[in-house]
Motif scaffolding. Structure first.
Motif, short mmCIF file in Angstrom:
data_model
loop_
_atom_site.label_atom_id
_atom_site.label_comp_id
_atom_site.label_asym_id
_atom_site.label_seq_id
_atom_site.Cartn_x
_atom_site.Cartn_y
_atom_site.Cartn_z
N GLU A 90 28.31 -4.12 19.56
CA GLU A 90 29.17 -3.14 20.23
C GLU A 90 29.93 -3.81 21.38
OE1 GLU A 90 29.77 -0.39 19.01
OE2 GLU A 90 28.05 0.18 17.78
N PRO A 91 31.03 -3.24 21.84
CA PRO A 91 31.59 -1.93 21.47
C PRO A 91 32.47 -2.01 20.23
CG PRO A 91 32.88 -2.88 23.24
CD PRO A 91 31.75 -3.85 22.99
N HIS A 92 32.73 -0.85 19.67
CA HIS A 92 33.63 -0.71 18.52
C HIS A 92 33.16 -1.59 17.36
CE1 HIS A 92 36.07 1.26 21.54
NE2 HIS A 92 36.19 0.12 22.20
N LYS A 93 31.86 -1.60 17.14
CA LYS A 93 31.26 -2.52 16.19
C LYS A 93 31.83 -2.35 14.78
CE LYS A 93 26.80 -3.70 14.12
NZ LYS A 93 25.32 -3.45 14.17
#
Length: 337
Positions: A90-93
């Motif tokens: 993460e973020p926005h994995k």
């Protein structure tokens, strides 16, 4: 770049592009690729003015790979993006994972697999399945706020144009069981396929030996008579036979084992292998099988990728003495029916 901290907004995105450009000009393509990866960590909405001046960097990455210079270290982009996609955090994995697979696909299309191979050890140990074009496209369409799919698709088309290759279109397939009278076709195809495909995977001496013991029409006919082995030809529309398959149900077992599945290299990527596997699965169920198994050389990355996409999983590693000082170093793979 450290001044941005955790900010991944438009200013960060633009600076990542500018730094990548400078790194390329300094003769550092590997670092340039890493910097463009950082640009792709920005989850912008798609309406930011910076995207007009600095589009999503798929074409920039393709250009770097197409214009690699001798003596400049680029690493192995294909393996790099395989690792990045499978180890994302993460973020926005999820978005970043599929952006990495999109970049991986560009590398797969642009770079020779013999020079830039995948990490087969990771694929084996972690059961990594390399995604097909359609899966990547569907995920980009679902996840991207910035129209990744259009930019990536345009980049693929542009890359193929630069390479002088056309997009592979599916062939209509016909698979039909044959009798002993057509085994000569299997022998001829076997020689053509093996000599065009296997050098570099196994030695020429081993190719010659294996063809001599397993591709004699008389010995194949005995397999059909004594063990109930099926042979079938894979035919492509307007081309005739382009491959073959053989399989048998093991006695007192629920396993149907694929002994041979080979296609001419020029028809790879046209859906014929998937059609042959689906047809074989249907026949295996008719024979009472509940599992489909096969062996594949550990260095045959394209075949491993195709089998995984068809639902096969690794079962074990085997190394068999086949005589005259030669060995088969394979994975056994299996699919539940």
């Amino acid at each position: 770049m450290h001044v941005f901290g955790k900010d991944r907004g438009p200013a960060f995105y633009e600076m990542a592009h500018r730094c990548a450009q400078s790194l390329w000009q300094e003769g550092l393509p590997a670092q340039a690729i890493l910097m463009l990866n950082r640009a792709l960590s920005s989850p912008m909405a798609g309406t930011e003015p910076v995207l007009q001046a600095w589009p999503l960097p798929y074409r920039a990455l393709a250009w770097l790979m197409l214009n690699r210079r001798e003596g400049q270290f680029m690493g192995n982009p294909r393996r790099h993006w395989q690792h990045l996609a499978t180890r994302m955090v993460e973020p926005h994995k999820e978005l970043r994972t599929w952006r990495a697979w999109a970049c991986w696909y560009l590398a797969k299309e642009i770079l020779l697999e013999s020079e830039f191979p995948p990490d087969l050890r990771q694929i084996r140990e972690e059961s990594v399945v390399e995604p097909a074009h359609g899966e990547i496209a569907a995920q980009l369409a679902r996840l991207s706020p910035a129209d990744d799919l259009a930019v990536w698709s345009d980049t693929l088309a542009w890359s193929r144009e630069q390479l002088g290759v056309e997009a592979r279109r599916p062939f209509a397939a016909r698979i039909r069981r044959i009798g002993p009278e057509e085994l000569r076709v299997v022998q001829e195809l076997g020689h053509e396929i093996w000599w065009s495909y296997y050098p570099g995977i196994i030695s020429e001496a081993q190719i010659d030996y294996m063809l001599s013991i397993w591709y004699q029409p008389a010995s194949m006919a005995r397999e059909m008579e004594t063990r109930g082995v099926w042979y079938a030809l894979v035919e492509a529309e307007a081309r005739g036979p382009v491959g073959y398959i053989s399989f048998e149900r093991y006695l007192e077992s629920d396993i149907v084992f694929i002994n041979k599945l080979y296609l001419l290299p020029e028809v790879h990527g046209r859906g014929l292998g998937a059609a042959a596997l689906a047809w074989t699965g249907e026949r295996a169920r008719e024979l009472g099988g509940t599992r489909l198994q096969l062996r594949v050389n550990k260095r045959n990355a394209p075949a491993i990728r195709a089998y995984q996409r068809a639902g096969f999983r690794f079962v074990e590693d085997v190394c068999s003495d086949i005589g005259s000082g030669f060995f088969m170093d394979d994975f056994i793979m299996e699919k539940a029916l």
